[in-house]
Enzyme design. Sequence first.
Site, PDB file in Angstrom:
ATOM      1  N   LYS A  22       0.831  -1.207   0.000  1.00 52.56           N
ATOM      2  CA  LYS A  22       0.000   0.000   0.000  1.00 52.56           C
ATOM      3  C   LYS A  22       0.868   1.260   0.000  1.00 52.56           C
ATOM      4  O   LYS A  22       0.670   2.167  -0.794  1.00 52.56           O
ATOM      5  CB  LYS A  22      -0.900   0.017   1.246  1.00 52.56           C
ATOM      6  CG  LYS A  22      -1.540   1.373   1.513  1.00 52.56           C
ATOM      7  CD  LYS A  22      -2.337   1.403   2.787  1.00 52.56           C
ATOM      8  CE  LYS A  22      -1.650   1.953   4.000  1.00 52.56           C
ATOM      9  NZ  LYS A  22      -1.517   3.387   4.155  1.00 52.56           N
ATOM     10  N   ASN A  23       1.837   1.310   0.924  1.00 57.91           N
ATOM     11  CA  ASN A  23       2.571   2.558   1.091  1.00 57.91           C
ATOM     12  C   ASN A  23       3.539   2.838  -0.059  1.00 57.91           C
ATOM     13  O   ASN A  23       3.977   3.975  -0.224  1.00 57.91           O
ATOM     14  CB  ASN A  23       3.268   2.599   2.458  1.00 57.91           C
ATOM     15  CG  ASN A  23       2.247   2.810   3.577  1.00 57.91           C
ATOM     16  OD1 ASN A  23       1.099   3.189   3.320  1.00 57.91           O
ATOM     17  ND2 ASN A  23       2.652   2.550   4.810  1.00 57.91           N
ATOM     18  N   CYS A 117      -5.376   8.241   8.989  1.00 59.37           N
ATOM     19  CA  CYS A 117      -5.538   7.588  10.290  1.00 59.37           C
ATOM     20  C   CYS A 117      -5.288   8.583  11.413  1.00 59.37           C
ATOM     21  O   CYS A 117      -4.402   9.426  11.323  1.00 59.37           O
ATOM     22  CB  CYS A 117      -4.522   6.450  10.415  1.00 59.37           C
ATOM     23  SG  CYS A 117      -5.105   4.897   9.756  1.00 59.37           S
ATOM     24  N   ARG A 122       0.325  15.039  12.985  1.00 55.85           N
ATOM     25  CA  ARG A 122       1.065  14.559  11.808  1.00 55.85           C
ATOM     26  C   ARG A 122       1.558  15.749  10.983  1.00 55.85           C
ATOM     27  O   ARG A 122       1.012  16.069   9.930  1.00 55.85           O
ATOM     28  CB  ARG A 122       0.195  13.614  10.984  1.00 55.85           C
ATOM     29  CG  ARG A 122      -0.219  12.377  11.780  1.00 55.85           C
ATOM     30  CD  ARG A 122      -0.948  11.353  10.967  1.00 55.85           C
ATOM     31  NE  ARG A 122      -0.091  10.628  10.056  1.00 55.85           N
ATOM     32  CZ  ARG A 122      -0.444   9.505   9.442  1.00 55.85           C
ATOM     33  NH1 ARG A 122      -1.622   8.982   9.658  1.00 55.85           N
ATOM     34  NH2 ARG A 122       0.385   8.905   8.618  1.00 55.85           N
ATOM     35  N   ASP A 306       3.929   0.265  12.169  1.00 54.48           N
ATOM     36  CA  ASP A 306       2.715  -0.270  11.542  1.00 54.48           C
ATOM     37  C   ASP A 306       2.451  -1.730  11.910  1.00 54.48           C
ATOM     38  O   ASP A 306       1.442  -2.296  11.485  1.00 54.48           O
ATOM     39  CB  ASP A 306       2.790  -0.109  10.007  1.00 54.48           C
ATOM     40  CG  ASP A 306       2.736   1.347   9.587  1.00 54.48           C
ATOM     41  OD1 ASP A 306       2.370   2.188  10.420  1.00 54.48           O
ATOM     42  OD2 ASP A 306       3.071   1.637   8.424  1.00 54.48           O
ATOM     43  N   ARG A 398      -9.034   0.356   3.841  1.00 56.69           N
ATOM     44  CA  ARG A 398      -8.086   1.306   3.256  1.00 56.69           C
ATOM     45  C   ARG A 398      -6.797   0.614   2.828  1.00 56.69           C
ATOM     46  O   ARG A 398      -6.155   1.047   1.881  1.00 56.69           O
ATOM     47  CB  ARG A 398      -7.705   2.384   4.285  1.00 56.69           C
ATOM     48  CG  ARG A 398      -8.706   3.490   4.468  1.00 56.69           C
ATOM     49  CD  ARG A 398      -8.119   4.577   5.364  1.00 56.69           C
ATOM     50  NE  ARG A 398      -6.727   4.809   4.994  1.00 56.69           N
ATOM     51  CZ  ARG A 398      -5.724   4.925   5.857  1.00 56.69           C
ATOM     52  NH1 ARG A 398      -5.927   4.862   7.129  1.00 56.69           N
ATOM     53  NH2 ARG A 398      -4.504   5.120   5.418  1.00 56.69           N
TER      54      ARG A 398
HETATM   55  N1  EPU Z   1       7.188  14.059  11.022  1.00 59.20           N
HETATM   56  C1  EPU Z   1       7.428  15.369  11.300  1.00 59.20           C
HETATM   57  N2  EPU Z   1       7.477  16.261  10.263  1.00 59.20           N
HETATM   58  C2  EPU Z   1       7.267  15.873   8.977  1.00 59.20           C
HETATM   59  C3  EPU Z   1       7.016  14.528   8.692  1.00 59.20           C
HETATM   60  C4  EPU Z   1       6.971  13.626   9.732  1.00 59.20           C
HETATM   61  O1  EPU Z   1       7.617  15.754  12.452  1.00 59.20           O
HETATM   62  O2  EPU Z   1       7.319  16.736   8.092  1.00 59.20           O
HETATM   63  C5  EPU Z   1       7.179  13.067  12.111  1.00 59.20           C
HETATM   64  C6  EPU Z   1       5.821  12.408  12.282  1.00 59.20           C
HETATM   65  O3  EPU Z   1       4.970  13.168  13.124  1.00 59.20           O
HETATM   66  C7  EPU Z   1       6.203  11.057  12.872  1.00 59.20           C
HETATM   67  C8  EPU Z   1       7.567  10.758  12.223  1.00 59.20           C
HETATM   68  O4  EPU Z   1       8.056  12.021  11.752  1.00 59.20           O
HETATM   69  O5  EPU Z   1       6.410  11.187  14.254  1.00 59.20           O
HETATM   70  C9  EPU Z   1       7.534   9.784  11.067  1.00 59.20           C
HETATM   71  O6  EPU Z   1       6.561  10.172  10.122  1.00 59.20           O
HETATM   72  P1  EPU Z   1       6.658   9.785   8.582  1.00 59.20           P
HETATM   73  O7  EPU Z   1       6.719  11.042   7.803  1.00 59.20           O
HETATM   74  O8  EPU Z   1       7.728   8.772   8.389  1.00 59.20           O
HETATM   75  O9  EPU Z   1       5.248   9.106   8.346  1.00 59.20           O
HETATM   76  P2  EPU Z   1       4.333   9.229   7.087  1.00 59.20           P
HETATM   77  O10 EPU Z   1       5.161   9.315   5.852  1.00 59.20           O
HETATM   78  O11 EPU Z   1       3.291  10.253   7.289  1.00 59.20           O
HETATM   79  C10 EPU Z   1       4.281   6.682   6.576  1.00 59.20           C
HETATM   80  C11 EPU Z   1       3.224   5.641   6.415  1.00 59.20           C
HETATM   81  C12 EPU Z   1       2.621   5.310   7.767  1.00 59.20           C
HETATM   82  C13 EPU Z   1       3.724   4.835   8.706  1.00 59.20           C
HETATM   83  C14 EPU Z   1       4.849   5.896   8.780  1.00 59.20           C
HETATM   84  C15 EPU Z   1       6.038   5.441   9.598  1.00 59.20           C
HETATM   85  C16 EPU Z   1       2.419   6.153   4.209  1.00 59.20           C
HETATM   86  C17 EPU Z   1       1.319   6.658   3.362  1.00 59.20           C
HETATM   87  N3  EPU Z   1       2.204   6.155   5.529  1.00 59.20           N
HETATM   88  O12 EPU Z   1       3.617   7.828   7.104  1.00 59.20           O
HETATM   89  O13 EPU Z   1       1.738   4.248   7.530  1.00 59.20           O
HETATM   90  O14 EPU Z   1       3.213   4.629   9.993  1.00 59.20           O
HETATM   91  O15 EPU Z   1       5.303   6.212   7.444  1.00 59.20           O
HETATM   92  O16 EPU Z   1       6.589   4.285   9.065  1.00 59.20           O
HETATM   93  O17 EPU Z   1       3.459   5.731   3.713  1.00 59.20           O
HETATM   94  C18 EPU Z   1      -0.063   2.825   7.888  1.00 59.20           C
HETATM   95  O18 EPU Z   1       0.215   2.303   6.796  1.00 59.20           O
HETATM   96  O19 EPU Z   1      -0.871   2.346   8.719  1.00 59.20           O
HETATM   97  C19 EPU Z   1       0.583   4.088   8.233  1.00 59.20           C
HETATM   98  C20 EPU Z   1       0.112   4.917   9.156  1.00 59.20           C
END
Ligand code: EPU
Length: 419
Positions: A22-23, A117, A122, A306, A398
């Site tokens: 998915k991701n 979610c 975020r 995850d 999802r």
């Molecule tokens: N963060 C910041 N600033 C940013 C971006 C992130 O402070 O600009 C923080 C976040 O608050 C968090 C950490 O950095 O504490 C990591 O966030 P990341 O950006 O890695 O997460 P994401 O890209 O929003 C993806 C997956 C999530 C998964 C996370 C961590 C996708 C679409 N989503 O989210 O997947 O938990 O990486 O591995 O790729 C899921 O699939 O259930 C899911 C939530």
Amino acid sequence: MEKLIINGNKRLCGEVTISGAKNAAVAILPAALLIDGECTIENVPHISDINMYIEILRSLGAKINWIDTNTLTIDSRNIEYSDSTIELTRKFRASYYLIGALLSRLGSAHVGLPGGCNLGDRPIDQHIKGFEALGAEVVVKDGNIYAKSKKLIGTNVYMDIVSVGATINVMLSAVLANGTTTIENAAKEPHIVDVANFLNTMGANIKGAGTDIIKIKGVKKLHGDTTYSVVPDQIEAGTFMLAAMATKGDITIKNCISKHLESVSAKIIEMGGIIEDYNDSVRVICNKRPKKANIKTLPYPGFPTDLQPQIGVVLSLAEGTSIVNESIWDSRFQYTYELNKMGANITPQGKTAIFEGVEKLSAAPIAATDLRAGAALLIAACAAEGTSELSNLQHIDRGYENIEEKFRNLGADIRRVTI
Ligand code: EPU
């Protein structure tokens, strides 16, 4: 409203084939906007997040066709901004990839602030930092993000936080930029490598994906007429590995990359499970009550956040007391309140939770609080005695393709009802 009715006390045994990630797919679809042509993408999971992305890309003028169950073609030759896109983008989190992709392709982007979610705060400051470093002007106003740039220029971007989304987004914005962009402190998840491989197949020049320094040399354009297959879903594979542990089962997980699951295998062995590793498949056998283990979630290659709820189910049934520390998301213990309704003994305290293992769980009406919580509660209901009712299925739908069918083939007794 739909619910799953699950008759529990089942040992899950047999084979399951893992879908595309998915991701990775939710980043590869917008990445296809960078291509001035048509590409074919295989192994795309049929899940609601993908349907949502297809709707968004179509609203921008992309022509998308499913040519079989998991293969689609995307023709991005005639892309144009449309107002209908903005409302759609608000509906889910991964729409933030449109900012990098559209900045790159059209020189401007307008996206509704991402939903998704409910895992706590975020922020996307690291994405914005990257776009600005490449020369974009970014304004966040009234729940919208506006970004524009005449021409993006390659530069060094140091990520203050290891972020999957920011790493991919900056990569998307840098692919067609003038000059070379270096992302330092990049995230290393398998789906980052997959997005880079997809872009390179289409003519991009990205090196170092999968390490913490990624170099992107800008190219003039990406070509189509190429086929790419999405990497197997590491989190779906881990979900079934942990389902074997929670139900004292024996599951062979096919079409997965065992290297991506080393942190999970290590914990399964620590908890007393048996792993047979065949590189592109993994068998997990659990013959006795799992033992306690402590977990700290970390960016890849650490233990994935995850899979924290799914291993939480195993620990709730384990012998002894386990401590789980969630270091990525602020609100990823909501599922513990649901598990406690099933007789678990879990005390969440901020970003830590203490799991006092119990011998058995018992059925209860439970609700998925987010995608991975939903998968965890489904596993818990298969292990528990009695008949559970699981609601809020939109979260599970999802991200998991054919989840009931896959569980049913392993011996679960599940049916979906509309009430
Ligand atoms: N963060 C910041 N600033 C940013 C971006 C992130 O402070 O600009 C923080 C976040 O608050 C968090 C950490 O950095 O504490 C990591 O966030 P990341 O950006 O890695 O997460 P994401 O890209 O929003 C993806 C997956 C999530 C998964 C996370 C961590 C996708 C679409 N989503 O989210 O997947 O938990 O990486 O591995 O790729 C899921 O699939 O259930 C899911 C939530």
